[in-house]
Design an enzyme around this catalytic site. Structure first.
Site, mmCIF file in Angstrom:
data_model
loop_
_atom_site.group_PDB
_atom_site.id
_atom_site.type_symbol
_atom_site.label_atom_id
_atom_site.label_comp_id
_atom_site.label_asym_id
_atom_site.label_seq_id
_atom_site.Cartn_x
_atom_site.Cartn_y
_atom_site.Cartn_z
ATOM 1 N N HIS A 146 -50.712 -27.349 -51.112
ATOM 2 C CA HIS A 146 -51.532 -26.438 -51.904
ATOM 3 C C HIS A 146 -51.425 -25.044 -51.306
ATOM 4 C CE1 HIS A 146 -54.991 -24.800 -54.030
ATOM 5 N NE2 HIS A 146 -54.825 -25.810 -54.867
ATOM 6 N N ASP A 198 -54.427 -33.777 -57.599
ATOM 7 C CA ASP A 198 -53.575 -34.473 -58.555
ATOM 8 C C ASP A 198 -52.989 -35.769 -58.014
ATOM 9 O OD1 ASP A 198 -53.870 -32.728 -60.644
ATOM 10 O OD2 ASP A 198 -52.421 -31.328 -59.800
#
Ligand code: ACO
Length: 435
Positions: free
Chosen positions: A312, A370
């Site tokens: 991320h 996710d």
């Protein structure tokens, strides 16, 4: 914004040093206000990908990437996920405070009274090929809403902004469910306003006109939690797109359509779909026994393979949403009697192996939201190609809140980045015969 400190930038090319104010937020890194840099020096800053650039001031969502903390209006995501539902979270993001019971009831009533879409919208759906990706349909249909709701498009009018926000929140579940129904060839289901926001979404997704749909509270709660976890995430790619589109004065429906288009990419909201595709690929190669080979491929930069659902831009620790999503996985799979779900078992093993591997440890790559959300959605019966649509539905409130914040900012300007030009300088067009 007031400034107690300043930054002085000196130059080795003879340009005189320049002072810039430093502003403090309530939490997080300070910012250096370089707006006068170009006027003072004739130079731009260069920051492709916005690695060090704060593009706006915001009071909505805060992420501490090192701690793995996510706050909506100051409230930790872990507490909101336990004590609140999605509509309360929407109210919070839009208004800055959690609602009292009467405020919540009023908000729910307003949202649920706008759930139907104009009947002519169905013709948009039938214009698409049956095998169209539902995100392609969603980008088109959300943009098309501005052609139906002209009466709330004056972005300078706070009442219009409010009505547009309610319409978007209310109609997204209907449009998402219609995109799903169209792709499976079933009739569109009209919304049921006596159900909860998320219960109604499940009714429109999974119900059929020939029998009553039984809402399962555990599954509704799980889907509601997915919506809460995805509701906002400060200045990510899709939110920044919404702000940039909105900075030109474009109407909110068009701006949200732009956000949906950006969310579609596999580096952003498309990652949950890509993650499930990756798990299937590993299963086909032989499952858990082949994780080692897959990880080798991921670490080989020439392979172009990434561990989807990992890494991320902001989190350099475990994404707090991924932790909650893993818990939700246990709850949903337990409620459905799918405790031995092979995707979940594979994902947990993959996570364990990756988190012990030096490549991921050194780069601080952890699971993001996710990694597990696709498994939960699949267990809920949501087809893989619909995952990003559910994400878009959930994120709509964040986009609207950020868009509304930008429009009401008196310092708001059209977003207009500069560039470092490295193409040809001025030259003369030769007639065709001389080229
Ligand atoms: N698998 C393998 N290596 C990775 C991964 C990954 N998933 N993510 C990052 N890396 C590596 C990069 O190759 C790079 O290595 P290097 O330093 O040797 O060159 C290093 O880690 C830093 O990565 P960047 O790409 O510079 O990080 P950036 O902040 O630009 O990208 C992103 C973040 C796009 C999320 C990236 O981690 C990624 O592609 N992850 C997979 C897709 C994904 O899960 N996206 C969902 C994001 S969350 C969301 O949108 C809801």
């Amino acid at each position: 914004m007031t400034s107690e400190h300043k930054a002085t930038i000196s130059f080795s090319d003879g340009t005189a040093p320049v002072d810039f104010p430093i502003y403090k937020g309530s939490v997080g890194p300070d910012v250096i206000d370089i707006r006068k840099l170009y006027g003072a020096t004739g130079k731009f800053t260069f920051d492709p990908g916005f690695l060090s650039t704060a593009a706006c001031e915001s009071e909505i969502t805060y992420i501490d990437g090192d701690k793995g903390e996510l706050l909506y209006r100051g409230y930790p995501i872990e507490e909101l996920a336990v004590h609140c539902d999605y509509l309360e979270t929407c109210y919070l993001l839009l208004n800055g405070e959690l609602p009292t019971q009467p405020e919540r009831d009023d908000f729910e009533m307003r949202v649920m009274r706008h759930t139907m879409v104009h009947e002519q919208m169905t013709r948009f759906f039938t214009g698409f090929r049956r095998d169209a990706h539902p995100m392609a349909i969603l980008v088109g249909c959300v943009g098309a809403l501005s052609a139906f709701y002209h009466d709330s498009l004056d972005i300078q009018n706070p009442d219009h902004r409010f009505v547009s926000a309610i319409r978007l929140l209310a109609k997204m579940p209907t449009l998402v469910a219609m995109a799903h129904k169209y792709s499976v060839g079933q009739p569109f289901m009209y919304p049921r306003n006596n159900l909860s926001y998320t219960g109604n979404l499940m009714h429109m997704m999974f119900g059929v006109p020939c029998e009553e749909y039984q809402v399962n509270d555990v599954l509704v709660r799980a889907l509601d939690r997915i919506l809460i976890l995805h509701a906002d995430h400060e200045q990510n790619a899709s939110t920044s797109t919404v702000r940039l589109a909105g900075s030109s004065g474009a109407n909110p429906f068009a701006c949200i359509a732009a956000g949906i288009a950006t969310l579609w990419g596999p580096a952003h909201g498309g990652a949950n779909e890509a993650c499930l595709v990756m798990l299937n690929d590993i299963k086909q190669r032989g499952g858990v026994a082949k994780i080692g080979d897959f990880i080798k491929e991921v670490k080989d930069k020439d392979s172009g393979v990434k561990l989807m659902g990992f890494g991320h831009r902001v989190y350099k620790n475990y994404d707090p949403r991924a932790k909650l999503m893993r818990e939700t996985c246990y709850e949903v799979l337990g409620a459905l009697g799918l405790e031995n779900d092979p995707d979940f078992a594979l994902a947990m093993k993959l996570e364990q192996i990756a988190l012990e591997d030096d490549y991921f440890v050194k780069r601080k790559l952890y699971p993001n939201v996710d990694f597990y959300s696709g498994i939960v959605q699949k267990a809920l019966g949501i087809p893989v190609e619909m995952f990003t649509c559910i994400f878009a539905l959930a994120r709509t409130v964040g986009w609207i809140a950020q868009w509304a914040e930008m429009i009401s900012d008196p310092d708001q300007k059209i977003g207009r980045p500069r560039q470092l030009f490295t193409g040809p300088t001025r030259r003369v067009v030769k007639p065709m015969a001389q080229r």
